[in-house]
Design a protein around this motif. Structure first.
Motif, PDB file in Angstrom:
ATOM      1  N   MET A 164       0.827  -0.960  -0.015  1.00 61.51           N
ATOM      2  CA  MET A 164       0.333  -0.009   0.019  1.00 61.51           C
ATOM      3  C   MET A 164       0.783   1.109  -0.062  1.00 61.51           C
ATOM      4  SD  MET A 164      -2.915   0.654   2.712  1.00 61.51           S
ATOM      5  CE  MET A 164      -3.547   2.441   2.893  1.00 61.51           C
ATOM      6  N   THR A 165       0.640   2.064  -0.983  1.00 64.45           N
ATOM      7  CA  THR A 165       1.574   3.321  -0.958  1.00 64.45           C
ATOM      8  C   THR A 165       0.843   4.523  -0.704  1.00 64.45           C
ATOM      9  OG1 THR A 165       0.965   3.479  -3.542  1.00 64.45           O
ATOM     10  CG2 THR A 165       3.005   2.291  -2.770  1.00 64.45           C
ATOM     11  N   ARG A 166       1.298   5.360   0.116  1.00 66.99           N
ATOM     12  CA  ARG A 166       0.701   6.636   0.333  1.00 66.99           C
ATOM     13  C   ARG A 166       0.856   7.727  -0.673  1.00 66.99           C
ATOM     14  NH1 ARG A 166       1.054   9.287   6.208  1.00 66.99           N
ATOM     15  NH2 ARG A 166       0.079  11.314   5.746  1.00 66.99           N
ATOM     16  N   LYS A 167      -0.050   8.322  -1.227  1.00 67.84           N
ATOM     17  CA  LYS A 167       0.107   9.511  -2.169  1.00 67.84           C
ATOM     18  C   LYS A 167       0.791  10.771  -1.550  1.00 67.84           C
ATOM     19  CE  LYS A 167      -2.763  11.146  -5.505  1.00 67.84           C
ATOM     20  NZ  LYS A 167      -4.407  11.433  -6.440  1.00 67.84           N
ATOM     21  N   HIS A 168       1.627  11.524  -2.379  1.00 71.45           N
ATOM     22  CA  HIS A 168       2.381  12.649  -2.049  1.00 71.45           C
ATOM     23  C   HIS A 168       1.445  13.531  -2.034  1.00 71.45           C
ATOM     24  CE1 HIS A 168       5.968  14.801  -1.452  1.00 71.45           C
ATOM     25  NE2 HIS A 168       5.393  15.653  -2.179  1.00 71.45           N
ATOM     26  N   ARG A 169       1.296  14.169  -0.613  1.00 67.95           N
ATOM     27  CA  ARG A 169       0.666  15.494  -0.425  1.00 67.95           C
ATOM     28  C   ARG A 169       1.459  16.708  -0.739  1.00 67.95           C
ATOM     29  NH1 ARG A 169      -1.556  14.131   5.486  1.00 67.95           N
ATOM     30  NH2 ARG A 169       0.556  13.722   5.801  1.00 67.95           N
ATOM     31  N   HIS A 170       0.546  17.697  -1.349  1.00 71.49           N
ATOM     32  CA  HIS A 170       1.167  18.891  -1.472  1.00 71.49           C
ATOM     33  C   HIS A 170       0.382  19.955  -0.346  1.00 71.49           C
ATOM     34  CE1 HIS A 170       3.330  17.829  -4.930  1.00 71.49           C
ATOM     35  NE2 HIS A 170       2.316  17.311  -5.130  1.00 71.49           N
ATOM     36  N   PHE A 171       1.282  21.001   0.204  1.00 71.23           N
ATOM     37  CA  PHE A 171       0.460  21.980   1.383  1.00 71.23           C
ATOM     38  C   PHE A 171       0.622  23.264   0.793  1.00 71.23           C
ATOM     39  CE2 PHE A 171       1.639  18.065   3.385  1.00 71.23           C
ATOM     40  CZ  PHE A 171       0.441  17.736   4.138  1.00 71.23           C
ATOM     41  N   THR A 172      -0.123  24.226   0.956  1.00 72.54           N
ATOM     42  CA  THR A 172      -0.173  25.663   0.537  1.00 72.54           C
ATOM     43  C   THR A 172       0.714  26.264   1.534  1.00 72.54           C
ATOM     44  OG1 THR A 172      -1.900  26.224   1.969  1.00 72.54           O
ATOM     45  CG2 THR A 172      -2.433  25.660  -0.212  1.00 72.54           C
ATOM     46  N   ALA A 173       1.451  27.464   0.940  1.00 64.38           N
ATOM     47  CA  ALA A 173       2.124  28.293   1.786  1.00 64.38           C
ATOM     48  C   ALA A 173       1.682  28.367   3.107  1.00 64.38           C
ATOM     49  CB  ALA A 173       2.749  29.222   1.049  1.00 64.38           C
ATOM     50  N   ASP A 174       0.326  29.116   2.973  1.00 64.39           N
ATOM     51  CA  ASP A 174      -0.693  29.348   4.162  1.00 64.39           C
ATOM     52  C   ASP A 174      -0.641  28.335   5.236  1.00 64.39           C
ATOM     53  OD1 ASP A 174      -2.268  31.336   5.607  1.00 64.39           O
ATOM     54  OD2 ASP A 174      -3.874  29.869   5.007  1.00 64.39           O
ATOM     55  N   TYR A 175      -0.894  27.090   4.803  1.00 66.45           N
ATOM     56  CA  TYR A 175      -1.039  25.836   5.743  1.00 66.45           C
ATOM     57  C   TYR A 175       0.292  25.803   6.458  1.00 66.45           C
ATOM     58  CZ  TYR A 175      -1.447  21.269   7.398  1.00 66.45           C
ATOM     59  OH  TYR A 175      -1.515  20.102   8.156  1.00 66.45           O
ATOM     60  N   LYS A 176       1.399  25.818   5.859  1.00 67.08           N
ATOM     61  CA  LYS A 176       2.632  25.591   6.232  1.00 67.08           C
ATOM     62  C   LYS A 176       3.006  26.529   7.215  1.00 67.08           C
ATOM     63  CE  LYS A 176       4.758  23.332   2.153  1.00 67.08           C
ATOM     64  NZ  LYS A 176       5.546  23.543   0.992  1.00 67.08           N
ATOM     65  N   HIS A 177       2.648  27.882   6.959  1.00 68.34           N
ATOM     66  CA  HIS A 177       2.950  29.037   8.054  1.00 68.34           C
ATOM     67  C   HIS A 177       2.108  28.891   9.101  1.00 68.34           C
ATOM     68  CE1 HIS A 177       3.899  33.131   8.808  1.00 68.34           C
ATOM     69  NE2 HIS A 177       2.833  33.273   9.304  1.00 68.34           N
ATOM     70  N   ARG A 178       0.698  28.206   8.890  1.00 64.10           N
ATOM     71  CA  ARG A 178       0.011  28.272  10.325  1.00 64.10           C
ATOM     72  C   ARG A 178       0.514  26.943  11.280  1.00 64.10           C
ATOM     73  NH1 ARG A 178      -4.984  26.272   9.020  1.00 64.10           N
ATOM     74  NH2 ARG A 178      -4.479  26.017   6.914  1.00 64.10           N
ATOM     75  N   ILE A 179       1.168  25.670  10.626  1.00 66.71           N
ATOM     76  CA  ILE A 179       1.541  24.867  11.220  1.00 66.71           C
ATOM     77  C   ILE A 179       2.997  25.443  11.989  1.00 66.71           C
ATOM     78  CG2 ILE A 179       2.904  22.577  10.818  1.00 66.71           C
ATOM     79  CD1 ILE A 179      -0.158  22.713  10.795  1.00 66.71           C
ATOM     80  N   ALA A 180       3.787  26.149  11.138  1.00 66.35           N
ATOM     81  CA  ALA A 180       4.995  26.807  12.189  1.00 66.35           C
ATOM     82  C   ALA A 180       4.630  27.523  12.990  1.00 66.35           C
ATOM     83  CB  ALA A 180       5.789  27.589  10.563  1.00 66.35           C
ATOM     84  N   ARG A 181       3.405  28.583  12.784  1.00 75.15           N
ATOM     85  CA  ARG A 181       3.037  29.280  14.199  1.00 75.15           C
ATOM     86  C   ARG A 181       2.856  28.453  15.335  1.00 75.15           C
ATOM     87  NH1 ARG A 181       6.352  32.988  13.990  1.00 75.15           N
ATOM     88  NH2 ARG A 181       6.662  33.809  11.952  1.00 75.15           N
ATOM     89  N   MET A 182       2.054  27.511  15.062  1.00 74.70           N
ATOM     90  CA  MET A 182       1.781  26.571  16.279  1.00 74.70           C
ATOM     91  C   MET A 182       2.830  25.923  17.003  1.00 74.70           C
ATOM     92  SD  MET A 182      -0.856  23.778  14.317  1.00 74.70           S
ATOM     93  CE  MET A 182      -2.650  24.100  14.262  1.00 74.70           C
ATOM     94  N   VAL A 183       4.075  25.944  16.453  1.00 76.17           N
ATOM     95  CA  VAL A 183       5.296  25.440  17.011  1.00 76.17           C
ATOM     96  C   VAL A 183       5.842  26.579  17.539  1.00 76.17           C
ATOM     97  CG1 VAL A 183       7.453  24.567  16.834  1.00 76.17           C
ATOM     98  CG2 VAL A 183       5.571  23.393  15.655  1.00 76.17           C
ATOM     99  N   VAL A 184       6.099  27.834  17.083  1.00 71.65           N
ATOM    100  CA  VAL A 184       6.847  28.935  17.339  1.00 71.65           C
ATOM    101  C   VAL A 184       6.019  29.766  18.345  1.00 71.65           C
ATOM    102  CG1 VAL A 184       8.092  31.099  16.430  1.00 71.65           C
ATOM    103  CG2 VAL A 184       8.196  28.924  15.071  1.00 71.65           C
ATOM    104  N   ASP A 185       4.806  30.140  17.873  1.00 71.21           N
ATOM    105  CA  ASP A 185       4.319  31.238  18.830  1.00 71.21           C
ATOM    106  C   ASP A 185       3.542  30.331  19.642  1.00 71.21           C
ATOM    107  OD1 ASP A 185       5.144  33.028  16.995  1.00 71.21           O
ATOM    108  OD2 ASP A 185       3.065  33.363  16.036  1.00 71.21           O
ATOM    109  N   ASP A 186       2.943  29.409  19.585  1.00 67.78           N
ATOM    110  CA  ASP A 186       2.085  28.819  20.687  1.00 67.78           C
ATOM    111  C   ASP A 186       3.017  27.950  21.412  1.00 67.78           C
ATOM    112  OD1 ASP A 186      -0.087  30.013  19.539  1.00 67.78           O
ATOM    113  OD2 ASP A 186      -0.593  28.330  18.496  1.00 67.78           O
ATOM    114  N   GLY A 187       4.217  27.613  21.308  1.00 65.96           N
ATOM    115  CA  GLY A 187       5.043  26.667  21.916  1.00 65.96           C
ATOM    116  C   GLY A 187       4.765  25.200  21.943  1.00 65.96           C
TER     117      GLY A 187
END
Length: 61
Positions: free
Chosen positions: A1-24
């Motif tokens: 079973m192979t997993r399809k490669h997913r693509h993420f928007t820049a906005d999504y990546k930014h929100r994920i980064a902020r969860m780590v950086v800003d929210d700790g």
């Protein structure tokens, strides 16, 4: 079973980064909650270089 490669928007990546950086939140927790898998090393590098991540997200708009 192979997993399809997913693509993420820049906005999504930014929100994920902020969860780590800003929210700790831990990278592992964010990855698990977002169903990313802990091998999403981008989240790890974002937590150590928040300004670089923010700049990339702005540049891609």
């Amino acid at each position: 079973m192979t997993r399809k490669h997913r693509h993420f928007t820049a906005d999504y990546k930014h929100r994920i980064a902020r969860m780590v950086v800003d929210d700790g939140l831990k990278v592992a927790d964010v990855c698990r909650d977002q169903n990313l898998g802990e091998t999403a090393h981008a989240a790890g590098s974002i937590s150590s270089r928040p300004n670089a991540a923010a700049g990339r997200a702005k540049a891609s708009r």
